[in-house]
Design a protein around this motif. Structure first.
Motif, PDB file in Angstrom:
ATOM      1  N   LEU A  65       1.241   8.639  -6.144  1.00 22.42           N
ATOM      2  CA  LEU A  65       1.770  10.415  -5.521  1.00 22.42           C
ATOM      3  C   LEU A  65       2.292  11.461  -6.353  1.00 22.42           C
ATOM      4  CD1 LEU A  65       0.662  10.309  -1.563  1.00 22.42           C
ATOM      5  CD2 LEU A  65      -0.960  11.565  -3.669  1.00 22.42           C
ATOM      6  N   ARG A  66       4.173  10.662  -6.819  1.00 22.26           N
ATOM      7  CA  ARG A  66       4.962  10.976  -7.353  1.00 22.26           C
ATOM      8  C   ARG A  66       4.444  10.944  -9.054  1.00 22.26           C
ATOM      9  NH1 ARG A  66       7.577  14.088  -6.745  1.00 22.26           N
ATOM     10  NH2 ARG A  66       9.196  13.463  -5.091  1.00 22.26           N
ATOM     11  N   ASN A  67       3.604  10.061  -9.432  1.00 20.24           N
ATOM     12  CA  ASN A  67       3.151  10.606 -10.812  1.00 20.24           C
ATOM     13  C   ASN A  67       1.929  11.810 -10.830  1.00 20.24           C
ATOM     14  OD1 ASN A  67       4.253   8.489 -12.434  1.00 20.24           O
ATOM     15  ND2 ASN A  67       3.636   6.845 -11.010  1.00 20.24           N
ATOM     16  N   THR A  68       1.110  11.605  -9.725  1.00 19.50           N
ATOM     17  CA  THR A  68       0.691  12.481 -10.176  1.00 19.50           C
ATOM     18  C   THR A  68       0.336  14.147  -9.940  1.00 19.50           C
ATOM     19  OG1 THR A  68      -0.612  11.871  -7.980  1.00 19.50           O
ATOM     20  CG2 THR A  68      -0.995  10.629 -10.122  1.00 19.50           C
TER      21      THR A  68
ATOM     22  N   GLN B 210       5.825  16.146   1.753  1.00 20.60           N
ATOM     23  CA  GLN B 210       4.014  16.921   1.175  1.00 20.60           C
ATOM     24  C   GLN B 210       3.794  15.002   1.665  1.00 20.60           C
ATOM     25  OE1 GLN B 210       5.074  19.654  -2.033  1.00 20.60           O
ATOM     26  NE2 GLN B 210       3.006  20.853  -1.275  1.00 20.60           N
ATOM     27  N   ILE B 211       4.355  14.374   0.173  1.00 19.43           N
ATOM     28  CA  ILE B 211       4.010  13.288   0.338  1.00 19.43           C
ATOM     29  C   ILE B 211       3.961  12.056   1.105  1.00 19.43           C
ATOM     30  CG2 ILE B 211       4.838  10.626  -0.699  1.00 19.43           C
ATOM     31  CD1 ILE B 211       5.885  12.305  -2.872  1.00 19.43           C
ATOM     32  N   ALA B 212       5.251  12.475   2.118  1.00 19.67           N
ATOM     33  CA  ALA B 212       4.900  11.593   3.386  1.00 19.67           C
ATOM     34  C   ALA B 212       3.625  11.823   4.545  1.00 19.67           C
ATOM     35  CB  ALA B 212       6.391  11.697   4.253  1.00 19.67           C
ATOM     36  N   ASN B 213       3.669  12.973   4.422  1.00 23.67           N
ATOM     37  CA  ASN B 213       2.929  14.214   5.304  1.00 23.67           C
ATOM     38  C   ASN B 213       0.857  13.207   4.234  1.00 23.67           C
ATOM     39  OD1 ASN B 213       4.061  15.198   6.860  1.00 23.67           O
ATOM     40  ND2 ASN B 213       3.824  16.898   6.303  1.00 23.67           N
ATOM     41  N   GLU B 214       1.210  13.312   3.712  1.00 23.21           N
ATOM     42  CA  GLU B 214      -0.607  12.846   2.810  1.00 23.21           C
ATOM     43  C   GLU B 214      -0.196  11.087   3.402  1.00 23.21           C
ATOM     44  OE1 GLU B 214      -4.089  12.611   0.090  1.00 23.21           O
ATOM     45  OE2 GLU B 214      -2.428  14.610   0.885  1.00 23.21           O
ATOM     46  N   ILE B 215       0.754  10.443   2.905  1.00 20.72           N
ATOM     47  CA  ILE B 215       0.409   9.066   3.258  1.00 20.72           C
ATOM     48  C   ILE B 215       0.618   8.508   4.522  1.00 20.72           C
ATOM     49  CG2 ILE B 215       2.092   6.293   2.930  1.00 20.72           C
ATOM     50  CD1 ILE B 215       2.748   7.937   0.106  1.00 20.72           C
ATOM     51  N   GLY B 216       1.635   9.361   5.416  1.00 20.04           N
ATOM     52  CA  GLY B 216       1.363   8.969   6.995  1.00 20.04           C
ATOM     53  C   GLY B 216       2.886   8.262   7.435  1.00 20.04           C
ATOM     54  N   ILE B 217       3.912   8.375   6.737  1.00 18.25           N
ATOM     55  CA  ILE B 217       4.779   8.125   6.987  1.00 18.25           C
ATOM     56  C   ILE B 217       6.139   8.771   6.222  1.00 18.25           C
ATOM     57  CG2 ILE B 217       4.493   5.916   5.875  1.00 18.25           C
ATOM     58  CD1 ILE B 217       5.473   5.815   3.237  1.00 18.25           C
ATOM     59  N   SER B 218       7.321   8.541   7.213  1.00 20.18           N
ATOM     60  CA  SER B 218       8.613   8.934   7.305  1.00 20.18           C
ATOM     61  C   SER B 218       9.002   9.737   5.658  1.00 20.18           C
ATOM     62  CB  SER B 218       9.860   8.799   7.876  1.00 20.18           C
ATOM     63  OG  SER B 218      10.473   7.808   7.383  1.00 20.18           O
TER      64      SER B 218
ATOM     65  N   HIS C 105      12.189   8.520   0.428  1.00 24.66           N
ATOM     66  CA  HIS C 105      13.145   8.277  -0.321  1.00 24.66           C
ATOM     67  C   HIS C 105      13.293   7.214  -0.500  1.00 24.66           C
ATOM     68  CE1 HIS C 105      17.428   8.838  -1.074  1.00 24.66           C
ATOM     69  NE2 HIS C 105      16.287  10.021  -2.209  1.00 24.66           N
ATOM     70  N   VAL C 106      13.513   5.890  -0.208  1.00 27.60           N
ATOM     71  CA  VAL C 106      13.858   4.782  -0.463  1.00 27.60           C
ATOM     72  C   VAL C 106      12.857   4.285  -1.334  1.00 27.60           C
ATOM     73  CG1 VAL C 106      13.924   2.189   1.279  1.00 27.60           C
ATOM     74  CG2 VAL C 106      15.159   4.306   1.876  1.00 27.60           C
ATOM     75  N   ILE C 107      11.411   3.928  -1.048  1.00 27.25           N
ATOM     76  CA  ILE C 107      10.644   3.618  -1.657  1.00 27.25           C
ATOM     77  C   ILE C 107      11.065   4.416  -3.700  1.00 27.25           C
ATOM     78  CG2 ILE C 107       8.344   3.679  -2.499  1.00 27.25           C
ATOM     79  CD1 ILE C 107       7.678   3.421   0.438  1.00 27.25           C
ATOM     80  N   LEU C 108      11.063   5.462  -3.838  1.00 26.19           N
ATOM     81  CA  LEU C 108      10.923   6.192  -5.189  1.00 26.19           C
ATOM     82  C   LEU C 108      12.427   5.545  -5.524  1.00 26.19           C
ATOM     83  CD1 LEU C 108      10.086   9.553  -3.822  1.00 26.19           C
ATOM     84  CD2 LEU C 108       9.357   7.951  -5.256  1.00 26.19           C
ATOM     85  N   THR C 109      13.516   5.639  -4.415  1.00 26.10           N
ATOM     86  CA  THR C 109      14.730   4.953  -5.258  1.00 26.10           C
ATOM     87  C   THR C 109      14.669   3.439  -6.152  1.00 26.10           C
ATOM     88  OG1 THR C 109      16.267   5.932  -3.369  1.00 26.10           O
ATOM     89  CG2 THR C 109      17.185   4.874  -4.797  1.00 26.10           C
TER      90      THR C 109
ATOM     91  N   LYS D  92       1.040  -0.928   0.533  1.00 24.73           N
ATOM     92  CA  LYS D  92      -0.476   0.232  -0.007  1.00 24.73           C
ATOM     93  C   LYS D  92       0.601   1.255  -0.370  1.00 24.73           C
ATOM     94  CE  LYS D  92      -4.618  -1.481   2.374  1.00 24.73           C
ATOM     95  NZ  LYS D  92      -4.721  -1.712   3.763  1.00 24.73           N
ATOM     96  N   ASN D  93       1.873   1.271   0.828  1.00 20.43           N
ATOM     97  CA  ASN D  93       2.700   2.664   0.782  1.00 20.43           C
ATOM     98  C   ASN D  93       3.004   2.599  -0.821  1.00 20.43           C
ATOM     99  OD1 ASN D  93       2.117   2.994   3.180  1.00 20.43           O
ATOM    100  ND2 ASN D  93       3.527   2.044   4.319  1.00 20.43           N
TER     101      ASN D  93
END
Length: 89
Positions: A47-50, A58-66, A71-75, A39-40
């Protein structure tokens, strides 16, 4: 029938892209349920695509993760880790 939220629409658009199907496949179980980790990963990719102009915060706050987890997920997904696709976020 309720209309999908903007985040749900972003997820649908992300899953429709061929390049994300293989990356997201391990996050989707055989019964169609999305795993918690998946899910994360899916939300970050959507969120990165849209919203490519959004910062990691901003992405972290929207999802509720650090921010670091974003950064790790995007990488891992091979997506840009900064708003403009280069430099610091």
């Amino acid at each position: 029938m309720r209309q999908p939220t903007s985040l749900e629409q972003a997820i649908i658009k992300t899953l429709e892209k061929k390049e994300f199907r293989s990356v997201m496949q391990p996050a989707i179980r055989k019964d169609g349920m999305i795993t918690r980790v998946g899910k994360n990963r899916l939300l970050v990719a959507a969120l990165r695509n849209t919203h490519p102009e959004w910062s990691l915060r901003q992405i972290a706050n929207e999802i509720g993760i650090s921010k670091q987890r974003v950064h790790v997920i995007l990488t891992k997904l091979g997506l840009p880790t900064s708003k403009s696709g280069y430099g610091k976020s």
